[in-house]
Motif scaffolding. Sequence first.
Motif, PDB file in Angstrom:
ATOM      1  N   TYR A 214       0.882  -1.164   0.000  1.00  0.00           N
ATOM      2  CA  TYR A 214       0.000   0.000   0.000  1.00  0.00           C
ATOM      3  C   TYR A 214       0.916   1.209   0.000  1.00  0.00           C
ATOM      4  N   SER A 216       2.824   4.504   1.043  1.00  0.00           N
ATOM      5  CA  SER A 216       3.299   5.121   2.270  1.00  0.00           C
ATOM      6  C   SER A 216       4.323   6.183   1.946  1.00  0.00           C
ATOM      7  N   VAL A 256      -3.182  10.603   1.904  1.00  0.00           N
ATOM      8  CA  VAL A 256      -2.988   9.783   3.088  1.00  0.00           C
ATOM      9  C   VAL A 256      -4.314   9.265   3.633  1.00  0.00           C
ATOM     10  N   ARG A 259      -4.894   5.636   3.139  1.00  0.00           N
ATOM     11  CA  ARG A 259      -3.812   4.721   3.468  1.00  0.00           C
ATOM     12  C   ARG A 259      -4.256   3.550   4.344  1.00  0.00           C
ATOM     13  N   GLY A 288       4.637  -1.270   2.934  1.00  0.00           N
ATOM     14  CA  GLY A 288       4.356   0.077   2.447  1.00  0.00           C
ATOM     15  C   GLY A 288       5.481   0.508   1.529  1.00  0.00           C
TER      16      GLY A 288
END
Length: 352
Positions: A214, A216, A256, A259, A288
């Motif tokens: 994901y 980051s 974000v 996230r 991430g």
Amino acid sequence: MNIIQVIDYFNLDYEFDELAGVLVLKKGTQTLILHAGSKAYYYGDRTYFSSLPVRIETGRIFVSSEIVDFIIKRFVRKRVKWEVVNGNFVVSGRTLREKEVVSGRKGTELTTPRRRIDIIIIDPGHGGKDPGGIGYGGIKEKDIVLDISKLLQKELRRSSNKKVIMTRKEDVFVSLEERSKIANGNNNGGNSIFVSIHANVALDKSSKGFESYYLSLHPFGENARDVSEIENAVITYEEKPYADYLKEVLNRVVDVEYRKESMKLASYINQGIAQMVNQAMPNRGVKGAFFYVLKESKMVAVLVEIGFITNKKEAELLKSKEYQTKLAKGIASGIISFIDEFERTNGFTEGY
Ligand SMILES: [Zn+2]
């Protein structure tokens, strides 16, 4: 003024990437981005200029008093009188709540619609002049990921009532910008999920397993930085230096807000694959990383590395129709479990 003192005082949420010299302040959908050495700062879609550049010194971030005022106005939303005493941030006098702001926020909370996912966007990595990784026996990443993405689309259409879109359906080059345009163009109000499919390569031929990423600001997990460097390398095909792109991307709003959800989707997908492939490949976990294609997609977004094509055993598995079908089923079941949970809990806000 050291901004970290202000952030700590008001207990604000932030991410600081010291290497990139980027500080991101977040609150709900609000985002403020500061860059070391720059007078420009970014809030929402707008760029503002401070009289002094942001300065970073061993973990301390110095900003002008205008930026402190800006942060208090937008993020704290109280009238605050402050001063610097012996280098320390001190709030003086009484702080007054702004009534309109408070009641306005309550109003929006009450009218927030239930969250649902309507569209699944599948993004087969690479294609055309960009083969992606090249593995055992000349196997190309672009071919493997397209095969699996097609099976995934079929599986999702069979087992869910969601619209399923592919960023490419054949062996053609699609730039990262075009991919995120396709994704964002099909996204109305963040009701889509974006799943990019890739295969891994490593110099060490014994490297094995699948993993999901994901987005980051802080790449973490074993080799997370390496992988994002490889996947972002496609940018060189567009004849623009990587560093410029990175800057351009960071200058935009960092998403974000998706996230946490993306992290959950990544873990559901990993579980789905693990159940289907039954230890044929090890699960390397959820990680991430900074991926251009994920960063630009303003929605829940995950990148799946389905295995190592540089590993003989995995390359052979990934070429076989039987394994490809299992993989597609595993990814699909992860996506569907995520959507069920997402919709049942109104975007993970209820029943937790
Ligand atoms: Zn790739």
